[in-house]
Design a protein around this motif. Structure first.
Motif, PDB file in Angstrom:
ATOM      1  N   GLY A  10       0.818  -1.215   0.000  1.00 32.66           N
ATOM      2  CA  GLY A  10       0.000   0.000   0.000  1.00 32.66           C
ATOM      3  C   GLY A  10       0.848   1.259   0.000  1.00 32.66           C
ATOM      4  N   ALA A  11       0.632   2.107  -1.024  1.00 35.08           N
ATOM      5  CA  ALA A  11       1.372   3.374  -1.118  1.00 35.08           C
ATOM      6  C   ALA A  11       0.471   4.557  -0.790  1.00 35.08           C
ATOM      7  N   GLY A  12      -0.278   4.422   0.316  1.00 31.17           N
ATOM      8  CA  GLY A  12      -0.927   5.595   0.907  1.00 31.17           C
ATOM      9  C   GLY A  12       0.109   6.287   1.784  1.00 31.17           C
ATOM     10  N   LEU A  34       4.564  -1.893  -2.795  1.00 29.14           N
ATOM     11  CA  LEU A  34       3.569  -2.489  -3.710  1.00 29.14           C
ATOM     12  C   LEU A  34       2.257  -1.741  -3.624  1.00 29.14           C
ATOM     13  N   GLN A  36      -1.659  -1.347  -5.426  1.00 32.08           N
ATOM     14  CA  GLN A  36      -2.656  -1.919  -6.338  1.00 32.08           C
ATOM     15  C   GLN A  36      -3.078  -0.950  -7.454  1.00 32.08           C
ATOM     16  N   ARG A  65      -7.581   4.451  -4.511  1.00 30.63           N
ATOM     17  CA  ARG A  65      -6.396   3.610  -4.678  1.00 30.63           C
ATOM     18  C   ARG A  65      -5.381   4.226  -5.636  1.00 30.63           C
ATOM     19  N   GLY A  66      -4.151   3.880  -5.420  1.00 29.59           N
ATOM     20  CA  GLY A  66      -3.075   4.392  -6.264  1.00 29.59           C
ATOM     21  C   GLY A  66      -2.061   5.098  -5.383  1.00 29.59           C
ATOM     22  N   LYS A  77      -5.654  18.191   4.491  1.00 25.88           N
ATOM     23  CA  LYS A  77      -5.684  18.872   5.795  1.00 25.88           C
ATOM     24  C   LYS A  77      -4.867  18.010   6.750  1.00 25.88           C
ATOM     25  N   GLY A 217      -4.852   0.565   3.994  1.00 28.01           N
ATOM     26  CA  GLY A 217      -5.875   1.611   4.038  1.00 28.01           C
ATOM     27  C   GLY A 217      -7.284   1.042   4.184  1.00 28.01           C
ATOM     28  N   SER A 219      -9.577   1.081   1.884  1.00 30.05           N
ATOM     29  CA  SER A 219     -10.016   0.362   0.678  1.00 30.05           C
ATOM     30  C   SER A 219      -9.523  -1.081   0.697  1.00 30.05           C
ATOM     31  N   ASN A 299     -18.169  12.734   0.233  1.00 24.73           N
ATOM     32  CA  ASN A 299     -17.032  13.330   0.928  1.00 24.73           C
ATOM     33  C   ASN A 299     -16.906  14.765   0.435  1.00 24.73           C
ATOM     34  N   GLY A 300     -15.828  15.452   0.773  1.00 26.49           N
ATOM     35  CA  GLY A 300     -15.664  16.823   0.298  1.00 26.49           C
ATOM     36  C   GLY A 300     -14.208  17.230   0.244  1.00 26.49           C
ATOM     37  N   LEU A 454      -4.548  11.785   7.658  1.00 26.16           N
ATOM     38  CA  LEU A 454      -3.260  11.823   6.974  1.00 26.16           C
ATOM     39  C   LEU A 454      -2.080  11.900   7.946  1.00 26.16           C
TER      40      LEU A 454
HETATM   41  C1  LIG Z   1     -11.927  12.079  -0.336  1.00 22.45           C
HETATM   42  C2  LIG Z   1     -11.108  11.954   0.939  1.00 22.45           C
HETATM   43  C3  LIG Z   1     -10.642  13.103   1.575  1.00 22.45           C
HETATM   44  C4  LIG Z   1      -9.875  12.998   2.741  1.00 22.45           C
HETATM   45  N1  LIG Z   1      -9.390  14.144   3.295  1.00 22.45           N
HETATM   46  C5  LIG Z   1      -8.588  14.071   4.369  1.00 22.45           C
HETATM   47  C6  LIG Z   1      -7.994  15.250   4.907  1.00 22.45           C
HETATM   48  O1  LIG Z   1      -8.142  16.346   4.368  1.00 22.45           O
HETATM   49  N2  LIG Z   1      -7.237  15.134   6.043  1.00 22.45           N
HETATM   50  C7  LIG Z   1      -7.033  13.933   6.650  1.00 22.45           C
HETATM   51  O2  LIG Z   1      -6.335  13.899   7.672  1.00 22.45           O
HETATM   52  N3  LIG Z   1      -7.553  12.794   6.142  1.00 22.45           N
HETATM   53  C8  LIG Z   1      -8.315  12.828   5.021  1.00 22.45           C
HETATM   54  N4  LIG Z   1      -8.833  11.683   4.492  1.00 22.45           N
HETATM   55  C9  LIG Z   1      -8.462  10.401   5.121  1.00 22.45           C
HETATM   56  C10 LIG Z   1      -7.037  10.014   4.681  1.00 22.45           C
HETATM   57  O3  LIG Z   1      -6.976  10.064   3.278  1.00 22.45           O
HETATM   58  C11 LIG Z   1      -6.675   8.620   5.206  1.00 22.45           C
HETATM   59  O4  LIG Z   1      -6.765   8.637   6.608  1.00 22.45           O
HETATM   60  C12 LIG Z   1      -5.251   8.255   4.793  1.00 22.45           C
HETATM   61  O5  LIG Z   1      -5.127   8.280   3.395  1.00 22.45           O
HETATM   62  C13 LIG Z   1      -4.893   6.865   5.311  1.00 22.45           C
HETATM   63  O6  LIG Z   1      -3.634   6.512   4.832  1.00 22.45           O
HETATM   64  P1  LIG Z   1      -3.231   4.972   4.667  1.00 22.45           P
HETATM   65  O7  LIG Z   1      -1.874   4.973   4.065  1.00 22.45           O
HETATM   66  O8  LIG Z   1      -3.431   4.245   5.941  1.00 22.45           O
HETATM   67  O9  LIG Z   1      -4.287   4.330   3.654  1.00 22.45           O
HETATM   68  P2  LIG Z   1      -4.699   4.748   2.181  1.00 22.45           P
HETATM   69  O10 LIG Z   1      -4.412   6.168   1.927  1.00 22.45           O
HETATM   70  O11 LIG Z   1      -6.080   4.264   1.998  1.00 22.45           O
HETATM   71  O12 LIG Z   1      -3.722   3.905   1.257  1.00 22.45           O
HETATM   72  C14 LIG Z   1      -3.764   2.505   1.185  1.00 22.45           C
HETATM   73  C15 LIG Z   1      -3.258   2.067  -0.186  1.00 22.45           C
HETATM   74  O13 LIG Z   1      -3.082   0.640  -0.148  1.00 22.45           O
HETATM   75  C16 LIG Z   1      -3.440   0.116  -1.416  1.00 22.45           C
HETATM   76  N5  LIG Z   1      -3.816  -1.299  -1.235  1.00 22.45           N
HETATM   77  C17 LIG Z   1      -4.840  -1.786  -0.497  1.00 22.45           C
HETATM   78  N6  LIG Z   1      -4.847  -3.126  -0.551  1.00 22.45           N
HETATM   79  C18 LIG Z   1      -3.819  -3.481  -1.347  1.00 22.45           C
HETATM   80  C19 LIG Z   1      -3.338  -4.740  -1.792  1.00 22.45           C
HETATM   81  N7  LIG Z   1      -3.904  -5.895  -1.437  1.00 22.45           N
HETATM   82  N8  LIG Z   1      -2.257  -4.764  -2.624  1.00 22.45           N
HETATM   83  C20 LIG Z   1      -1.647  -3.598  -3.009  1.00 22.45           C
HETATM   84  N9  LIG Z   1      -2.074  -2.372  -2.595  1.00 22.45           N
HETATM   85  C21 LIG Z   1      -3.145  -2.321  -1.783  1.00 22.45           C
HETATM   86  C22 LIG Z   1      -4.635   0.958  -1.849  1.00 22.45           C
HETATM   87  O14 LIG Z   1      -4.778   0.911  -3.249  1.00 22.45           O
HETATM   88  C23 LIG Z   1      -4.255   2.349  -1.311  1.00 22.45           C
HETATM   89  O15 LIG Z   1      -3.648   3.147  -2.299  1.00 22.45           O
HETATM   90  C24 LIG Z   1      -9.595  11.736   3.316  1.00 22.45           C
HETATM   91  C25 LIG Z   1     -10.068  10.576   2.686  1.00 22.45           C
HETATM   92  C26 LIG Z   1     -10.807  10.671   1.511  1.00 22.45           C
HETATM   93  C27 LIG Z   1     -11.275   9.410   0.846  1.00 22.45           C
END
Ligand SMILES: Cc1cc2nc3c(=O)[nH]c(=O)nc-3n(C[C@H](O)[C@H](O)[C@H](O)COP(=O)(O)OP(=O)(O)OC[C@H]3O[C@@H](n4cnc5c(N)ncnc54)[C@H](O)[C@@H]3O)c2cc1C
Length: 476
Positions: A10-12, A34, A36, A65-66, A77, A217, A219, A299-300, A454
């Motif tokens: 996951g590249a979040g 890695l 998705q 995703r991405g 934010k 994440g 998703s 969402n917004g 974030l």
């Molecule tokens: C529209 C929107 C607006 C938001 N605005 C804010 C904001 O302003 N401020 C804030 O603090 N938070 C905000 N959030 C929440 C914030 O985006 C998340 O809390 C944060 O992105 C979490 O980070 P993460 O790395 O844990 O997961 P994610 O960002 O969800 O990243 C996980 C990644 O893992 C990948 N993945 C999942 N399963 C697999 C697999 N099996 N194999 C390969 N890759 C995989 C996914 O494709 C995804 O890209 C917002 C969310 C959304 C949807």
């Protein structure tokens, strides 16, 4: 088979900050990130580019995703607080979490983030806090940096380019299975056997690693829950937050948003003693749809550039639901409610507050007379057929109380979009280093159920990376 020191799923933000920290502190490490979905430059939601009016369920969904994860299309934010945005303080002292959040900010700054920080610790904010508390509305303390949707993306593009040079970045690669290994063989029954490596089944073949970091994440939460079940890793039930996105003329909240950009306000309703809170406030912003596992929710976001602003402000009003025995699947409950709005509205449903109060649906004719022009093309309908009565009562009560703080909030033309759902992944049992019950297998970010924003997602990545570095320097 490819073999690396550390594989990150996951590249979040959680995965990105893990990779960044590992490679800057230990440039010799062999790291595979890695993802998705697509590289950031290729992420395009056809709704946002104006090609189509409503969600056509792209696979994978470019919004969620991405590279950049769920935050890529957000307005970025970044909150400097432990009062919301995750549960890292369940594992670490608040000062440690705040220091990690500051470190996330320093990295963002290197990639071009603004220096402007909004704060609730100003005389103007204090005056608003005082007025709010007179109506039993409680303003949470926070400092927030708003990058803006367009800048957030540019920063992620720079991070992508930098990481692409320093680690192996494999986008469009889905991990399907996690296989714990011992002395080169898969462990069939863990039964106390300690793995010495992991293999990952991916859409591009198998990969082996010494250390595994899962950051899938929200998703990827359903997939990850299944994986953890198979590996007998205990999961703790989490909550689901359900509600609506409110949209009104920006001038109604201008006094508040000018001072602190977004106000996190909490209120306990008289009728049910439930807590309702404002969340993700977007001054001059846009309401957007979000696709979670095929369910369309709302969402917004908002831009930093004044030329790109709308005339409205939007924010979520959410009611938290924690369930007691025997029900253990808040995720399914939230999905079920959201699917009702999809069934009736073909996606997101929109209703004028006045119509909701009067017990009638909003239709195209009533919308044509509305003073508030919606920023999202949603189906006018009746949210009382979707949300439980308790939620609607809570939301209407909160809007009426908010009206005393920001007059105009409870006007008949205030728009409510439904439903907004904040799914939280089931939480894994983790150590203070975010290691799962399996040695050298770490789980972080929203997918591990320990963050929901974030700053804390990035912070969890830094913290796990530092634990891994300590371990590698001192032998595994
Ligand atoms: C529209 C929107 C607006 C938001 N605005 C804010 C904001 O302003 N401020 C804030 O603090 N938070 C905000 N959030 C929440 C914030 O985006 C998340 O809390 C944060 O992105 C979490 O980070 P993460 O790395 O844990 O997961 P994610 O960002 O969800 O990243 C996980 C990644 O893992 C990948 N993945 C999942 N399963 C697999 C697999 N099996 N194999 C390969 N890759 C995989 C996914 O494709 C995804 O890209 C917002 C969310 C959304 C949807």
């Amino acid at each position: 088979m490819k073999k690396v020191d550390v594989a990150i799923i996951g590249a979040g933000l959680a995965g990105i900050f893990t990779a960044y920290e590992l490679i800057t502190k230990s440039p010799d490490l062999n790291i595979l990130l890695l993802e998705q979905g697509d590289p950031i430059a290729k992420r395009q939601c056809p709704i946002l580019t104006g090609k189509i009016p409503s969600c056509i369920h792209c696979k994978p969904c470019a919004i969620m995703r991405g590279f950049g994860g769920a935050g890529a299309f957000s307005d970025g934010k970044f909150n400097f607080t432990t009062e919301f945005g995750g549960w890292l303080t369940d594992y670490l002292e608040p000062e440690t979490v705040l220091a990690l959040i500051d470190d996330v900010d320093k990295v963002n700054n290197q990639f071009g983030a603004t220096n402007t920080v909004y704060s609730t610790a100003t005389p103007e904010a204090e005056a608003i806090r005082l007025r709010a508390i007179a109506h039993d509305i409680h303003l949470l303390n926070a400092r927030v940096k708003h990058l803006g949707t367009e800048n957030n993306r540019k920063i992620l593009e720079r991070m992508y380019d930098w990481l692409d040079e320093h680690v192996e970045l494999s986008c469009k690669t889905q991990v399907t299975e996690i296989i714990p290994m011992k002395e080169g063989k898969p462990i069939d029954h863990l039964n106390g056997v300690v793995p010495d490596a992991y293999e990952l089944e991916t859409s591009k073949g198998r990969v082996a690693c010494d250390v595994l970091v899962a950051a899938p994440g929200r998703s990827g939460a359903e997939w990850f829950t299944d994986v953890c079940d198979k590996l007998h890793l205990p999961l703790i039930n989490n909550q689901v937050d359900l509600g609506v996105r409110v949209e009104l003329p920006a001038i109604v909240f201008k006094e508040i948003t000018d001072v602190m950009y977004e106000a996190k306000l909490k209120y306990m309703t008289r009728q049910y003693s439930d807590i309702v809170r404002t969340f993700c406030m977007n001054p001059y912003g846009y309401v957007v749809t979000e696709n979670t596992d095929g369910i369309i929710t709302v969402n917004g976001h908002s831009f930093d550039d004044p030329a790109l602003r709308s005339e409205n402000t939007n924010f979520a009003l959410l009611v938290s639901n924690r369930f007691t025995e025997p029900f253990r699947e808040p995720y399914r409950y939230g999905k079920h409610i959201a699917s009702l709005s999809n069934m009736l509205g073909g996606g997101v449903m929109m209703q004028r507050l006045g119509d909701l109060r009067d017990g009638r649906r909003t239709n195209a004719h009533r919308m044509s007379k509305s003073f508030v022009r919606p920023t999202l093309e949603a189906t006018p309908g009746d949210l009382s057929l979707v949300l439980p009565k308790r939620h609607l009562d809570n939301i209407i009560e909160m809007l009426e109380v908010l009206d005393r703080l920001a007059p105009g909030t409870a006007n008949a033309d205030t728009l409510l979009y439904g439903v907004e759902v904040k799914f939280y992944s089931a939480r894994l049992e983790l150590t203070r280093e975010f290691e799962t019950g399996l040695k050298n297998f770490f789980a972080i970010g929203d997918g591990a159920g320990i963050t929901r924003g974030l700053s804390q997602a990035g912070a969890s990545g830094l913290h796990a990376a530092r634990a891994i570095l300590r371990r590698m320097n001192h032998g595994k």
